[in-house]
Design a protein around this motif. Structure first.
Motif, PDB file in Angstrom:
ATOM      1  N   VAL A   1      85.635  33.352  34.240  1.00  0.00           N
ATOM      2  CA  VAL A   1      84.778  32.452  33.459  1.00  0.00           C
ATOM      3  C   VAL A   1      85.614  31.681  32.440  1.00  0.00           C
ATOM      4  O   VAL A   1      85.497  30.463  32.307  1.00  0.00           O
ATOM      5  CB  VAL A   1      83.658  33.242  32.754  1.00  0.00           C
ATOM      6  CG1 VAL A   1      82.933  32.379  31.729  1.00  0.00           C
ATOM      7  CG2 VAL A   1      82.654  33.777  33.777  1.00  0.00           C
ATOM      8  N   GLU A   2      86.486  32.397  31.726  1.00  0.00           N
ATOM      9  CA  GLU A   2      87.353  31.754  30.738  1.00  0.00           C
ATOM     10  C   GLU A   2      88.270  30.725  31.407  1.00  0.00           C
ATOM     11  O   GLU A   2      88.470  29.616  30.880  1.00  0.00           O
ATOM     12  CB  GLU A   2      88.195  32.817  30.023  1.00  0.00           C
ATOM     13  CG  GLU A   2      89.072  32.262  28.906  1.00  0.00           C
ATOM     14  CD  GLU A   2      89.870  33.349  28.210  1.00  0.00           C
ATOM     15  OE1 GLU A   2      90.817  33.010  27.476  1.00  0.00           O
ATOM     16  OE2 GLU A   2      89.560  34.548  28.399  1.00  0.00           O
ATOM     17  N   HIS A   3      88.815  31.094  32.561  1.00  0.00           N
ATOM     18  CA  HIS A   3      89.699  30.184  33.299  1.00  0.00           C
ATOM     19  C   HIS A   3      88.966  28.911  33.709  1.00  0.00           C
ATOM     20  O   HIS A   3      89.480  27.791  33.515  1.00  0.00           O
ATOM     21  CB  HIS A   3      90.249  30.887  34.540  1.00  0.00           C
ATOM     22  CG  HIS A   3      90.945  29.978  35.508  1.00  0.00           C
ATOM     23  ND1 HIS A   3      92.184  29.435  35.261  1.00  0.00           N
ATOM     24  CD2 HIS A   3      90.547  29.502  36.725  1.00  0.00           C
ATOM     25  CE1 HIS A   3      92.537  28.673  36.286  1.00  0.00           C
ATOM     26  NE2 HIS A   3      91.566  28.687  37.181  1.00  0.00           N
ATOM     27  N   PHE A   4      87.755  29.058  34.260  1.00  0.00           N
ATOM     28  CA  PHE A   4      87.006  27.891  34.717  1.00  0.00           C
ATOM     29  C   PHE A   4      86.535  27.026  33.545  1.00  0.00           C
ATOM     30  O   PHE A   4      86.495  25.798  33.655  1.00  0.00           O
ATOM     31  CB  PHE A   4      85.815  28.325  35.570  1.00  0.00           C
ATOM     32  CG  PHE A   4      86.208  28.857  36.924  1.00  0.00           C
ATOM     33  CD1 PHE A   4      87.177  28.207  37.685  1.00  0.00           C
ATOM     34  CD2 PHE A   4      85.624  29.998  37.452  1.00  0.00           C
ATOM     35  CE1 PHE A   4      87.554  28.687  38.930  1.00  0.00           C
ATOM     36  CE2 PHE A   4      85.990  30.489  38.693  1.00  0.00           C
ATOM     37  CZ  PHE A   4      86.963  29.831  39.428  1.00  0.00           C
ATOM     38  N   ILE A   5      86.180  27.654  32.420  1.00  0.00           N
ATOM     39  CA  ILE A   5      85.783  26.887  31.233  1.00  0.00           C
ATOM     40  C   ILE A   5      86.942  25.996  30.783  1.00  0.00           C
ATOM     41  O   ILE A   5      86.771  24.800  30.542  1.00  0.00           O
ATOM     42  CB  ILE A   5      85.348  27.823  30.082  1.00  0.00           C
ATOM     43  CG1 ILE A   5      83.981  28.448  30.386  1.00  0.00           C
ATOM     44  CG2 ILE A   5      85.273  27.056  28.755  1.00  0.00           C
ATOM     45  CD1 ILE A   5      83.535  29.471  29.358  1.00  0.00           C
ATOM     46  N   GLN A   6      88.138  26.576  30.685  1.00  0.00           N
ATOM     47  CA  GLN A   6      89.317  25.804  30.264  1.00  0.00           C
ATOM     48  C   GLN A   6      89.637  24.696  31.267  1.00  0.00           C
ATOM     49  O   GLN A   6      89.947  23.557  30.886  1.00  0.00           O
ATOM     50  CB  GLN A   6      90.515  26.734  30.106  1.00  0.00           C
ATOM     51  CG  GLN A   6      90.391  27.707  28.938  1.00  0.00           C
ATOM     52  CD  GLN A   6      91.564  28.674  28.872  1.00  0.00           C
ATOM     53  OE1 GLN A   6      92.468  28.650  29.713  1.00  0.00           O
ATOM     54  NE2 GLN A   6      91.561  29.538  27.870  1.00  0.00           N
TER      55      GLN A   6
ATOM     56  N   ILE B   1      93.392  34.512  39.820  1.00  0.00           N
ATOM     57  CA  ILE B   1      93.003  35.060  38.524  1.00  0.00           C
ATOM     58  C   ILE B   1      92.360  36.436  38.698  1.00  0.00           C
ATOM     59  O   ILE B   1      91.424  36.602  39.486  1.00  0.00           O
ATOM     60  CB  ILE B   1      92.006  34.126  37.795  1.00  0.00           C
ATOM     61  CG1 ILE B   1      92.552  32.691  37.745  1.00  0.00           C
ATOM     62  CG2 ILE B   1      91.701  34.636  36.397  1.00  0.00           C
ATOM     63  CD1 ILE B   1      93.854  32.540  37.026  1.00  0.00           C
ATOM     64  N   GLY B   2      92.860  37.426  37.954  1.00  0.00           N
ATOM     65  CA  GLY B   2      92.241  38.752  37.993  1.00  0.00           C
ATOM     66  C   GLY B   2      93.206  39.850  37.606  1.00  0.00           C
ATOM     67  O   GLY B   2      94.393  39.779  37.951  1.00  0.00           O
TER      68      GLY B   2
END
Length: 456
Positions: free
Chosen positions: A333-338, A151-152
Protein backbone atom coordinates in the motif's frame (compact mmCIF):
# COMPACT_ATOMS: atom_id res chain seq x y z
CA UNK A 1 47.14 26.68 25.40
CA UNK A 2 45.80 24.42 28.17
CA UNK A 3 43.43 21.46 27.82
CA UNK A 4 40.59 23.50 29.29
CA UNK A 5 41.05 26.23 26.63
CA UNK A 6 40.70 23.65 23.81
CA UNK A 7 37.28 22.34 25.00
CA UNK A 8 34.15 23.28 23.08
CA UNK A 9 32.26 25.79 25.23
CA UNK A 10 28.53 26.49 25.31
CA UNK A 11 29.14 29.95 23.85
CA UNK A 12 31.08 28.43 20.96
CA UNK A 13 28.26 25.94 20.29
CA UNK A 14 25.69 28.74 20.26
CA UNK A 15 27.76 30.70 17.73
CA UNK A 16 28.28 27.65 15.48
CA UNK A 17 24.62 26.63 15.46
CA UNK A 18 23.34 30.19 15.07
CA UNK A 19 25.49 30.77 11.99
CA UNK A 20 25.44 27.25 10.55
CA UNK A 21 25.13 26.87 6.79
CA UNK A 22 21.92 24.92 7.34
CA UNK A 23 18.84 26.64 8.62
CA UNK A 24 17.81 25.00 11.86
CA UNK A 25 14.47 24.97 13.68
CA UNK A 26 13.37 23.01 16.76
CA UNK A 27 9.76 22.53 17.87
CA UNK A 28 8.22 20.98 20.98
CA UNK A 29 5.61 18.22 21.16
CA UNK A 30 2.85 20.72 20.25
CA UNK A 31 4.65 22.03 17.17
CA UNK A 32 5.59 25.34 18.81
CA UNK A 33 9.03 26.77 17.99
CA UNK A 34 11.55 26.59 20.84
CA UNK A 35 14.64 27.45 18.76
CA UNK A 36 15.40 28.90 15.34
CA UNK A 37 18.95 29.83 14.29
CA UNK A 38 19.96 33.27 13.00
CA UNK A 39 20.48 32.09 9.41
CA UNK A 40 16.90 30.80 9.15
CA UNK A 41 15.42 33.91 10.78
CA UNK A 42 17.40 36.20 8.48
CA UNK A 43 16.19 34.40 5.35
CA UNK A 44 12.53 34.42 6.39
CA UNK A 45 12.78 37.97 7.72
CA UNK A 46 11.73 37.42 11.34
CA UNK A 47 13.22 38.15 14.75
CA UNK A 48 14.43 34.94 16.44
CA UNK A 49 13.11 36.16 19.81
CA UNK A 50 9.62 36.86 18.46
CA UNK A 51 9.17 33.44 16.84
CA UNK A 52 9.77 31.51 20.08
CA UNK A 53 6.47 30.03 21.26
CA UNK A 54 4.68 30.48 17.95
CA UNK A 55 3.29 27.47 16.10
CA UNK A 56 5.67 26.51 13.32
CA UNK A 57 2.94 26.85 10.65
CA UNK A 58 2.64 30.56 11.49
CA UNK A 59 6.31 31.18 10.74
CA UNK A 60 7.49 28.75 8.01
CA UNK A 61 5.50 28.22 4.84
CA UNK A 62 4.75 24.66 3.70
CA UNK A 63 6.33 23.26 6.86
CA UNK A 64 5.67 19.73 8.03
CA UNK A 65 7.45 19.87 11.36
CA UNK A 66 4.15 19.58 13.24
CA UNK A 67 3.26 16.45 11.20
CA UNK A 68 6.60 14.84 12.06
CA UNK A 69 5.89 15.45 15.75
CA UNK A 70 2.47 13.79 15.40
CA UNK A 71 3.66 10.78 13.38
CA UNK A 72 7.07 10.35 15.03
CA UNK A 73 8.52 9.49 11.63
CA UNK A 74 11.49 11.25 10.04
CA UNK A 75 11.30 12.88 6.61
CA UNK A 76 14.65 13.17 4.86
CA UNK A 77 15.61 15.09 1.71
CA UNK A 78 12.08 16.39 1.16
CA UNK A 79 11.54 19.30 -1.21
CA UNK A 80 10.01 22.33 0.53
CA UNK A 81 8.87 25.46 -1.29
CA UNK A 82 10.01 28.55 0.66
CA UNK A 83 9.87 32.13 -0.63
CA UNK A 84 9.70 31.19 -4.28
CA UNK A 85 12.34 28.45 -4.26
CA UNK A 86 12.48 24.74 -3.60
CA UNK A 87 14.79 23.84 -0.71
CA UNK A 88 15.86 20.47 0.67
CA UNK A 89 14.45 19.84 4.14
CA UNK A 90 15.25 17.18 6.74
CA UNK A 91 12.83 16.68 9.64
CA UNK A 92 13.67 14.34 12.52
CA UNK A 93 11.54 13.56 15.62
CA UNK A 94 13.12 13.82 19.09
CA UNK A 95 12.31 11.04 21.57
CA UNK A 96 12.76 10.84 25.34
CA UNK A 97 14.09 7.77 27.19
CA UNK A 98 10.60 6.24 27.25
CA UNK A 99 10.32 6.44 23.47
CA UNK A 100 7.81 9.30 23.54
CA UNK A 101 8.03 12.11 20.96
CA UNK A 102 8.92 15.33 22.78
CA UNK A 103 9.66 17.47 19.74
CA UNK A 104 11.45 17.59 16.40
CA UNK A 105 14.30 19.41 14.75
CA UNK A 106 14.55 20.37 11.12
CA UNK A 107 17.26 21.57 8.80
CA UNK A 108 17.04 23.23 5.40
CA UNK A 109 19.98 23.41 3.00
CA UNK A 110 20.79 25.35 -0.18
CA UNK A 111 19.95 28.79 1.11
CA UNK A 112 21.93 30.16 -1.85
CA UNK A 113 19.43 29.77 -4.70
CA UNK A 114 22.13 30.05 -7.37
CA UNK A 115 23.97 27.15 -5.73
CA UNK A 116 20.70 25.22 -5.57
CA UNK A 117 20.08 25.91 -9.26
CA UNK A 118 23.57 24.67 -10.09
CA UNK A 119 23.10 21.50 -8.03
CA UNK A 120 19.59 21.04 -9.41
CA UNK A 121 20.93 21.17 -12.97
CA UNK A 122 23.68 18.70 -12.10
CA UNK A 123 21.20 16.28 -10.51
CA UNK A 124 18.86 16.58 -13.49
CA UNK A 125 21.76 15.92 -15.84
CA UNK A 126 22.81 12.81 -13.91
CA UNK A 127 19.22 11.58 -13.70
CA UNK A 128 18.90 12.09 -17.43
CA UNK A 129 22.00 9.98 -18.07
CA UNK A 130 20.76 7.23 -15.75
CA UNK A 131 17.31 7.31 -17.35
CA UNK A 132 18.83 7.09 -20.84
CA UNK A 133 21.02 4.16 -19.75
CA UNK A 134 18.02 2.32 -18.27
CA UNK A 135 15.92 3.00 -21.36
CA UNK A 136 18.73 1.77 -23.58
CA UNK A 137 19.11 -1.38 -21.45
CA UNK A 138 15.35 -1.97 -21.59
CA UNK A 139 15.26 -1.47 -25.36
CA UNK A 140 18.19 -3.82 -25.92
CA UNK A 141 17.13 -6.57 -23.55
CA UNK A 142 13.41 -6.06 -22.87
CA UNK A 143 13.97 -6.17 -19.09
CA UNK A 144 11.75 -3.80 -17.11
CA UNK A 145 11.88 -5.23 -13.58
CA UNK A 146 14.48 -6.40 -11.08
CA UNK A 147 14.30 -8.20 -7.76
CA UNK A 148 13.98 -4.79 -6.05
CA UNK A 149 10.63 -4.27 -7.76
CA UNK A 150 9.17 -7.25 -5.90
CA UNK A 151 7.78 -5.66 -2.74
CA UNK A 152 7.44 -7.78 0.41
CA UNK A 153 9.14 -8.92 3.59
CA UNK A 154 6.99 -11.98 4.27
CA UNK A 155 8.71 -15.33 4.72
CA UNK A 156 7.25 -16.66 1.46
CA UNK A 157 8.55 -13.74 -0.60
CA UNK A 158 11.99 -13.80 1.05
CA UNK A 159 12.31 -17.51 0.26
CA UNK A 160 11.35 -16.92 -3.38
CA UNK A 161 13.83 -14.05 -3.74
CA UNK A 162 16.59 -16.28 -2.34
CA UNK A 163 15.54 -18.99 -4.76
CA UNK A 164 15.82 -16.56 -7.69
CA UNK A 165 19.39 -15.69 -6.67
CA UNK A 166 20.29 -19.38 -6.38
CA UNK A 167 19.09 -20.55 -9.77
CA UNK A 168 19.27 -17.41 -11.95
CA UNK A 169 22.78 -18.23 -13.21
CA UNK A 170 21.79 -21.71 -14.38
CA UNK A 171 20.19 -22.41 -17.76
CA UNK A 172 17.47 -24.76 -16.56
CA UNK A 173 13.84 -24.25 -17.56
CA UNK A 174 11.54 -22.72 -14.95
CA UNK A 175 7.78 -22.92 -14.50
CA UNK A 176 6.23 -20.08 -12.51
CA UNK A 177 2.85 -20.93 -11.00
CA UNK A 178 0.41 -18.53 -9.39
CA UNK A 179 -2.96 -16.86 -9.64
CA UNK A 180 -3.53 -13.97 -12.01
CA UNK A 181 -2.14 -10.70 -10.69
CA UNK A 182 0.43 -12.19 -8.30
CA UNK A 183 3.46 -10.85 -10.18
CA UNK A 184 4.68 -13.85 -12.17
CA UNK A 185 6.19 -11.65 -14.87
CA UNK A 186 8.21 -9.67 -12.30
CA UNK A 187 9.92 -12.89 -11.21
CA UNK A 188 10.62 -13.86 -14.83
CA UNK A 189 12.28 -10.48 -15.50
CA UNK A 190 14.27 -10.76 -12.26
CA UNK A 191 15.58 -14.24 -13.11
CA UNK A 192 16.80 -13.05 -16.52
CA UNK A 193 18.32 -9.86 -15.08
CA UNK A 194 20.42 -11.89 -12.61
CA UNK A 195 21.38 -14.59 -15.13
CA UNK A 196 24.46 -14.89 -17.33
CA UNK A 197 22.16 -13.96 -20.21
CA UNK A 198 21.29 -10.54 -18.73
CA UNK A 199 22.87 -8.60 -21.60
CA UNK A 200 20.97 -10.64 -24.18
CA UNK A 201 17.30 -10.26 -25.17
CA UNK A 202 14.38 -10.99 -22.87
CA UNK A 203 11.42 -11.79 -25.13
CA UNK A 204 7.93 -12.46 -23.85
CA UNK A 205 4.84 -13.95 -25.44
CA UNK A 206 1.38 -14.30 -23.95
CA UNK A 207 0.14 -17.59 -25.36
CA UNK A 208 -3.49 -16.77 -24.48
CA UNK A 209 -3.44 -13.41 -26.29
CA UNK A 210 -2.43 -14.76 -29.72
CA UNK A 211 -5.05 -16.46 -31.95
CA UNK A 212 -4.32 -20.14 -32.48
CA UNK A 213 -3.67 -19.78 -36.24
CA UNK A 214 -1.07 -17.05 -35.63
CA UNK A 215 0.73 -18.58 -32.66
CA UNK A 216 3.05 -20.79 -34.73
CA UNK A 217 4.34 -17.87 -36.84
CA UNK A 218 4.70 -15.73 -33.68
CA UNK A 219 6.84 -18.39 -32.02
CA UNK A 220 8.86 -19.66 -34.97
CA UNK A 221 8.55 -16.93 -37.59
CA UNK A 222 7.97 -17.42 -41.31
CA UNK A 223 9.77 -17.20 -44.64
CA UNK A 224 8.91 -14.76 -47.41
CA UNK A 225 5.94 -16.03 -49.42
CA UNK A 226 5.02 -18.63 -46.79
CA UNK A 227 1.37 -17.58 -46.99
CA UNK A 228 -0.83 -14.85 -48.42
CA UNK A 229 -0.06 -11.55 -46.71
CA UNK A 230 3.38 -12.63 -45.47
CA UNK A 231 5.87 -9.77 -45.11
CA UNK A 232 8.54 -9.30 -47.72
CA UNK A 233 11.72 -10.85 -46.35
CA UNK A 234 9.77 -12.93 -43.84
CA UNK A 235 9.63 -12.41 -40.10
CA UNK A 236 11.66 -13.66 -37.17
CA UNK A 237 9.75 -15.55 -34.49
CA UNK A 238 10.07 -15.07 -30.74
CA UNK A 239 12.54 -17.97 -30.49
CA UNK A 240 14.94 -16.37 -32.96
CA UNK A 241 14.54 -12.94 -31.36
CA UNK A 242 15.42 -14.48 -27.99
CA UNK A 243 18.47 -16.33 -29.33
CA UNK A 244 21.19 -16.19 -26.65
CA UNK A 245 18.71 -14.84 -24.12
CA UNK A 246 15.45 -15.78 -22.42
CA UNK A 247 11.98 -16.53 -23.80
CA UNK A 248 9.13 -15.95 -21.34
CA UNK A 249 6.01 -17.90 -22.30
CA UNK A 250 3.14 -16.54 -20.23
CA UNK A 251 -0.16 -18.45 -19.92
CA UNK A 252 1.41 -21.59 -21.39
CA UNK A 253 -1.54 -23.61 -20.08
CA UNK A 254 -3.70 -22.01 -22.81
CA UNK A 255 -1.60 -23.45 -25.63
CA UNK A 256 -3.29 -26.03 -27.87
CA UNK A 257 -2.03 -29.62 -28.09
CA UNK A 258 -0.68 -29.28 -31.67
CA UNK A 259 1.33 -26.21 -30.64
CA UNK A 260 2.55 -28.01 -27.52
CA UNK A 261 4.07 -30.70 -29.75
CA UNK A 262 5.91 -28.11 -31.87
CA UNK A 263 7.12 -26.26 -28.78
CA UNK A 264 8.41 -29.49 -27.23
CA UNK A 265 10.39 -30.29 -30.38
CA UNK A 266 11.97 -26.84 -30.34
CA UNK A 267 12.98 -27.28 -26.70
CA UNK A 268 14.33 -30.81 -27.16
CA UNK A 269 16.25 -30.18 -30.38
CA UNK A 270 17.29 -26.59 -29.75
CA UNK A 271 16.07 -25.62 -33.20
CA UNK A 272 13.04 -24.03 -34.82
CA UNK A 273 11.54 -24.31 -38.27
CA UNK A 274 9.91 -21.10 -39.53
CA UNK A 275 6.69 -21.49 -41.49
CA UNK A 276 7.63 -22.13 -45.13
CA UNK A 277 11.30 -22.85 -44.33
CA UNK A 278 13.22 -25.71 -45.94
CA UNK A 279 15.52 -26.47 -43.01
CA UNK A 280 15.49 -25.77 -39.25
CA UNK A 281 17.51 -23.03 -37.55
CA UNK A 282 19.56 -23.60 -34.39
CA UNK A 283 18.68 -21.42 -31.41
CA UNK A 284 20.07 -21.08 -27.89
CA UNK A 285 17.18 -20.03 -25.67
CA UNK A 286 16.36 -20.39 -22.00
CA UNK A 287 12.62 -20.81 -21.45
CA UNK A 288 10.69 -19.48 -18.48
CA UNK A 289 7.01 -20.43 -18.56
CA UNK A 290 4.14 -19.23 -16.42
CA UNK A 291 0.55 -20.28 -15.86
CA UNK A 292 -2.36 -20.05 -13.46
CA UNK A 293 -3.91 -23.25 -14.83
CA UNK A 294 -3.95 -26.60 -12.94
CA UNK A 295 -1.57 -28.37 -15.35
CA UNK A 296 -1.59 -31.65 -13.40
CA UNK A 297 -5.37 -31.90 -13.77
CA UNK A 298 -5.10 -30.93 -17.45
CA UNK A 299 -2.57 -33.74 -17.94
CA UNK A 300 -5.05 -36.24 -16.50
CA UNK A 301 -7.66 -34.93 -18.92
CA UNK A 302 -5.15 -35.14 -21.83
CA UNK A 303 -5.27 -31.37 -22.38
CA UNK A 304 -1.59 -30.80 -21.57
CA UNK A 305 1.26 -33.05 -22.62
CA UNK A 306 3.18 -34.87 -19.89
CA UNK A 307 6.52 -34.65 -21.75
CA UNK A 308 6.19 -30.87 -22.20
CA UNK A 309 5.24 -30.47 -18.56
CA UNK A 310 8.39 -32.25 -17.36
CA UNK A 311 10.51 -30.32 -19.87
CA UNK A 312 9.44 -26.90 -18.52
CA UNK A 313 8.95 -27.98 -14.91
CA UNK A 314 12.64 -28.49 -14.03
CA UNK A 315 12.47 -25.85 -11.28
CA UNK A 316 8.97 -24.90 -10.10
CA UNK A 317 8.13 -21.50 -8.65
CA UNK A 318 4.88 -21.10 -6.74
CA UNK A 319 4.00 -17.42 -6.29
CA UNK A 320 1.72 -16.95 -3.26
CA UNK A 321 -1.57 -15.12 -3.58
CA UNK A 322 -1.94 -11.82 -1.73
CA UNK A 323 -4.24 -13.40 0.87
CA UNK A 324 -1.41 -15.83 1.70
CA UNK A 325 0.95 -12.99 2.56
CA UNK A 326 -1.28 -10.37 4.13
CA UNK A 327 1.68 -9.10 6.21
CA UNK A 328 3.01 -7.54 2.98
CA UNK A 329 -0.13 -5.49 2.33
CA UNK A 330 1.00 -2.47 4.37
CA UNK A 331 4.31 -2.33 2.44
CA UNK A 332 2.52 -2.70 -0.90
CA UNK A 333 0.00 0.00 0.00
CA UNK A 334 2.80 2.41 0.94
CA UNK A 335 4.67 1.55 -2.27
CA UNK A 336 1.62 2.14 -4.49
CA UNK A 337 0.73 5.40 -2.69
CA UNK A 338 4.24 6.77 -3.36
CA UNK A 339 4.24 5.50 -6.95
CA UNK A 340 0.83 6.98 -7.79
CA UNK A 341 1.47 10.27 -5.97
CA UNK A 342 4.76 10.70 -7.82
CA UNK A 343 2.96 10.23 -11.12
CA UNK A 344 -0.09 12.39 -10.33
CA UNK A 345 1.41 15.06 -8.09
CA UNK A 346 -1.00 14.26 -5.23
CA UNK A 347 0.31 14.41 -1.66
CA UNK A 348 -0.89 11.39 0.30
CA UNK A 349 1.44 10.46 3.14
CA UNK A 350 -0.09 7.29 4.59
CA UNK A 351 -3.20 5.22 5.25
CA UNK A 352 -5.37 5.18 8.37
CA UNK A 353 -5.39 2.11 10.61
CA UNK A 354 -9.08 1.45 9.88
CA UNK A 355 -8.49 1.55 6.13
CA UNK A 356 -5.43 -0.70 6.41
CA UNK A 357 -7.48 -3.14 8.50
CA UNK A 358 -10.12 -3.36 5.74
CA UNK A 359 -7.42 -3.81 3.09
CA UNK A 360 -5.72 -6.53 5.15
CA UNK A 361 -8.91 -8.55 5.67
CA UNK A 362 -10.18 -8.41 2.09
CA UNK A 363 -9.72 -11.61 0.05
CA UNK A 364 -8.09 -9.99 -3.03
CA UNK A 365 -9.22 -12.33 -5.83
CA UNK A 366 -7.32 -10.07 -8.26
CA UNK A 367 -4.21 -10.07 -6.04
CA UNK A 368 -1.58 -7.30 -6.36
CA UNK A 369 -3.02 -5.99 -9.63
CA UNK A 370 -6.36 -5.42 -7.92
CA UNK A 371 -4.68 -3.79 -4.91
CA UNK A 372 -2.85 -1.28 -7.12
CA UNK A 373 -6.09 -0.37 -8.91
CA UNK A 374 -7.90 0.12 -5.59
CA UNK A 375 -5.12 2.37 -4.23
CA UNK A 376 -5.03 4.37 -7.46
CA UNK A 377 -8.77 5.10 -7.21
CA UNK A 378 -8.47 5.87 -3.49
CA UNK A 379 -5.64 8.38 -4.05
CA UNK A 380 -7.75 10.28 -6.59
CA UNK A 381 -10.77 10.30 -4.27
CA UNK A 382 -8.83 11.43 -1.17
CA UNK A 383 -9.08 15.01 0.05
CA UNK A 384 -6.73 14.77 3.03
CA UNK A 385 -3.18 13.54 3.58
CA UNK A 386 -4.26 10.00 4.49
CA UNK A 387 -6.25 7.30 2.74
CA UNK A 388 -9.38 6.65 4.80
CA UNK A 389 -12.00 3.91 4.82
CA UNK A 390 -14.45 6.25 3.07
CA UNK A 391 -12.43 6.29 -0.19
CA UNK A 392 -12.28 2.49 -0.44
CA UNK A 393 -14.81 0.65 -2.66
CA UNK A 394 -18.19 -0.11 -1.07
CA UNK A 395 -17.91 -3.85 -1.79
CA UNK A 396 -14.65 -3.96 0.12
CA UNK A 397 -15.99 -2.16 3.17
CA UNK A 398 -19.16 -4.25 3.22
CA UNK A 399 -17.49 -7.64 2.71
CA UNK A 400 -16.45 -7.93 6.33
CA UNK A 401 -19.18 -5.97 8.06
CA UNK A 402 -21.64 -8.03 10.12
CA UNK A 403 -25.22 -6.82 9.52
CA UNK A 404 -26.29 -6.78 13.18
CA UNK A 405 -29.99 -7.44 13.61
CA UNK A 406 -30.59 -8.35 9.98
CA UNK A 407 -29.45 -11.98 10.22
CA UNK A 408 -29.69 -14.67 12.85
CA UNK A 409 -26.60 -16.27 14.39
CA UNK A 410 -27.24 -19.42 12.36
CA UNK A 411 -27.37 -17.46 9.09
CA UNK A 412 -24.21 -15.55 9.97
CA UNK A 413 -22.35 -18.78 10.73
CA UNK A 414 -23.54 -20.32 7.47
CA UNK A 415 -22.29 -17.28 5.56
CA UNK A 416 -18.89 -17.64 7.25
CA UNK A 417 -18.79 -21.35 6.39
CA UNK A 418 -19.61 -20.63 2.76
CA UNK A 419 -16.86 -18.01 2.50
CA UNK A 420 -14.32 -20.36 4.11
CA UNK A 421 -15.12 -23.08 1.56
CA UNK A 422 -14.97 -20.68 -1.40
CA UNK A 423 -11.62 -19.21 -0.29
CA UNK A 424 -10.07 -22.65 0.31
CA UNK A 425 -11.25 -23.90 -3.09
CA UNK A 426 -9.73 -20.82 -4.73
CA UNK A 427 -6.45 -21.32 -2.88
CA UNK A 428 -6.12 -24.97 -3.97
CA UNK A 429 -7.37 -24.44 -7.54
CA UNK A 430 -10.71 -26.22 -6.97
CA UNK A 431 -9.05 -29.43 -5.73
CA UNK A 432 -11.84 -30.77 -3.52
CA UNK A 433 -9.79 -33.52 -1.85
CA UNK A 434 -7.14 -31.06 -0.66
CA UNK A 435 -9.85 -28.53 0.29
CA UNK A 436 -11.65 -31.06 2.48
CA UNK A 437 -8.36 -32.00 4.13
CA UNK A 438 -7.48 -28.36 4.86
CA UNK A 439 -10.95 -27.70 6.30
CA UNK A 440 -10.72 -30.82 8.47
CA UNK A 441 -13.79 -32.52 7.02
CA UNK A 442 -14.40 -35.59 4.87
CA UNK A 443 -14.80 -35.34 1.11
CA UNK A 444 -18.46 -36.47 1.36
CA UNK A 445 -19.14 -33.73 3.94
CA UNK A 446 -17.57 -31.16 1.62
CA UNK A 447 -19.82 -32.25 -1.26
CA UNK A 448 -22.88 -31.95 1.02
CA UNK A 449 -21.87 -28.40 1.99
CA UNK A 450 -21.19 -27.49 -1.65
CA UNK A 451 -24.69 -28.61 -2.52
CA UNK A 452 -26.21 -26.79 0.49
CA UNK A 453 -24.50 -23.51 -0.30
CA UNK A 454 -24.96 -23.95 -4.08
CA UNK A 455 -21.22 -23.64 -4.76
CA UNK A 456 -20.25 -24.85 -8.24
Amino acid sequence: MGVKDSLLTEEMMDTIIANAFEWIVVVNHEGNIIYMNDSYCEFIGVDNKEVIGKHVTEVIENTRMHEVVKAGKEELADLQYIKGNYMIANRVPIFNKNGEVIGAYGTVIFRDTSEWDKMNSHVKSMLGRIRNYLQEYEQQTGVKYTLEDIIGNSKLIKLLKDKVKQIAASDVSILIRGESGTGKELFAHSIHQLSNRSQMPFIKLNCAAIPEHLLESELFGYEEGAFTGAKKGGKKGKFMLADGGTLFLDEIGDMSLPMQIKLLRALQEGEVEPVGAIKPIQVNVRVIAATNRPLEKMMEEKRFRDDLYYRIHVIPFQIPSLRERTEDISLLVEHFIQKICKRTGRRITSVTEDALDVLSRYRWPGNIRELENVIQAAVHLSTGEKLTVEVLPDYMRDSYSIPIGSKSLKETLEDAEKQAIIQTLEKYQNDKLVTAKQLGISKSSLYEKLKKHKIQ
